[in-house]
Design an enzyme around this catalytic site. Sequence first.
Site, PDB file in Angstrom:
ATOM      1  CD  GLU A  45      91.332 -13.150 -64.714  1.00  0.00           C
ATOM      2  OE1 GLU A  45      92.132 -12.888 -63.802  1.00  0.00           O
ATOM      3  OE2 GLU A  45      90.321 -12.752 -64.270  1.00  0.00           O
ATOM      4  CG  ASP A  46      95.649 -10.661 -61.856  1.00  0.00           C
ATOM      5  OD1 ASP A  46      94.504 -10.541 -62.022  1.00  0.00           O
ATOM      6  OD2 ASP A  46      96.046  -9.957 -60.441  1.00  0.00           O
ATOM      7  CB  THR A  97      93.468  -1.908 -58.303  1.00  0.00           C
ATOM      8  OG1 THR A  97      93.358  -2.655 -59.471  1.00  0.00           O
ATOM      9  CG2 THR A  97      93.460  -0.375 -58.754  1.00  0.00           C
ATOM     10  CG  ASP A 124      91.183  -9.234 -64.112  1.00  0.00           C
ATOM     11  OD1 ASP A 124      90.114  -9.213 -63.462  1.00  0.00           O
ATOM     12  OD2 ASP A 124      92.168  -9.502 -63.342  1.00  0.00           O
ATOM     13  CG  LEU A 125      90.414  -3.062 -63.638  1.00  0.00           C
ATOM     14  CD1 LEU A 125      90.683  -2.157 -64.978  1.00  0.00           C
ATOM     15  CD2 LEU A 125      89.069  -2.188 -63.171  1.00  0.00           C
ATOM     16  CG  ASP A 126      91.215  -4.833 -59.909  1.00  0.00           C
ATOM     17  OD1 ASP A 126      91.264  -3.603 -59.712  1.00  0.00           O
ATOM     18  OD2 ASP A 126      89.979  -5.498 -59.217  1.00  0.00           O
ATOM     19  CB  SER A 144      86.440  -6.282 -64.058  1.00  0.00           C
ATOM     20  OG  SER A 144      86.832  -5.972 -62.514  1.00  0.00           O
ATOM     21  CB  ALA A 145      85.487 -10.243 -59.807  1.00  0.00           C
ATOM     22  CB  SER A 146      86.334  -4.532 -59.631  1.00  0.00           C
ATOM     23  OG  SER A 146      86.284  -3.665 -58.913  1.00  0.00           O
ATOM     24  CE  LYS A 201      96.969 -10.842 -56.778  1.00  0.00           C
ATOM     25  NZ  LYS A 201      98.340 -11.119 -57.230  1.00  0.00           N
ATOM     26  CE  LYS A 215      86.897 -12.452 -63.396  1.00  0.00           C
ATOM     27  NZ  LYS A 215      87.951 -11.329 -63.914  1.00  0.00           N
ATOM     28  NE  ARG A 246      83.281  -4.690 -52.667  1.00  0.00           N
ATOM     29  CZ  ARG A 246      82.416  -3.533 -52.873  1.00  0.00           C
ATOM     30  NH1 ARG A 246      81.583  -3.214 -52.310  1.00  0.00           N
ATOM     31  NH2 ARG A 246      82.680  -2.983 -54.424  1.00  0.00           N
ATOM     32  CG  ASN A 306      84.891  -0.075 -56.362  1.00  0.00           C
ATOM     33  OD1 ASN A 306      84.009   0.533 -55.944  1.00  0.00           O
ATOM     34  ND2 ASN A 306      85.500  -1.134 -55.568  1.00  0.00           N
TER      35      ASN A 306
END
Length: 216
Positions: A171-172, A19, A11-13, A116-118, A47, A147, A51, A120
């Site tokens: 994952e966080d 972020t 995952d990213l964020d 990632s779900a982002s 989280k 997710k 969006r 961006n």
Amino acid sequence: MIREMRAAIFDLDGVIVDTARYHYLAWKRLADQYGFGFTESDNERLKGVSRVRSLEILLEIGGLSLDSETKTRLASCKNEWYLEYIHKIDASEILPGAAKYLRSLRARGIRIALGSASKNAPLILERLGLAPLFDVIVDGNKVSQAKPDPEVFQRAAGELGMPASGCIVFEDAEAGIEAALRAGMGTVGIGNPSQLKNADMVIAGLYQLVALEAIG
Ligand code: BG6
Ligand code: MG
């Protein structure tokens, strides 16, 4: 269950880069405008989710029901505020140990994907100079299900050419751990064990894995 890792999906964020707090600040600004409280603990529910889904949860917290045109406008407004932060980030906001751990996996021949779900995500990886460390990037632009649906991780494994049984997801978010488990992958939670109860194991950050490798 943790098994031998042939591919790692990150995952990213909140895992690679700090972020998650910018997402929180941007949503909080929106909540402030509508005059309702939005705490960091409320933010846990946002989280990992998309969006659009995040906005729905936020409005639920505020007890608001808005038409779809207004929701589209608010989601894009939140994103503009979020991007104000993102345009200023640099490599100093990579979370401790993340870049080192990615490099060490590459050196061991383990394939690496972003899941990632982002939407961006490509911009953020570019700004941090981390894009070349990923074999595959699956972000919010490439999936239709948020997710905890497993789509993002299944697609990452597919693009890596790897069976789910060889993949470990980092994952966080609770929603992200659930998505990985539904995909039949191993899970490493990053953060607070009380919020990531279903993960196979939970660590405070990737720096702990780097430290373990140093011990041997
Ligand atoms: C996830 C975050 O990585 O991406 C969520 O954990 C966020 O909080 C989601 O809502 C979508 O991000 P973006 O950048 O497309 O708005
Ligand atoms: Mg996250």
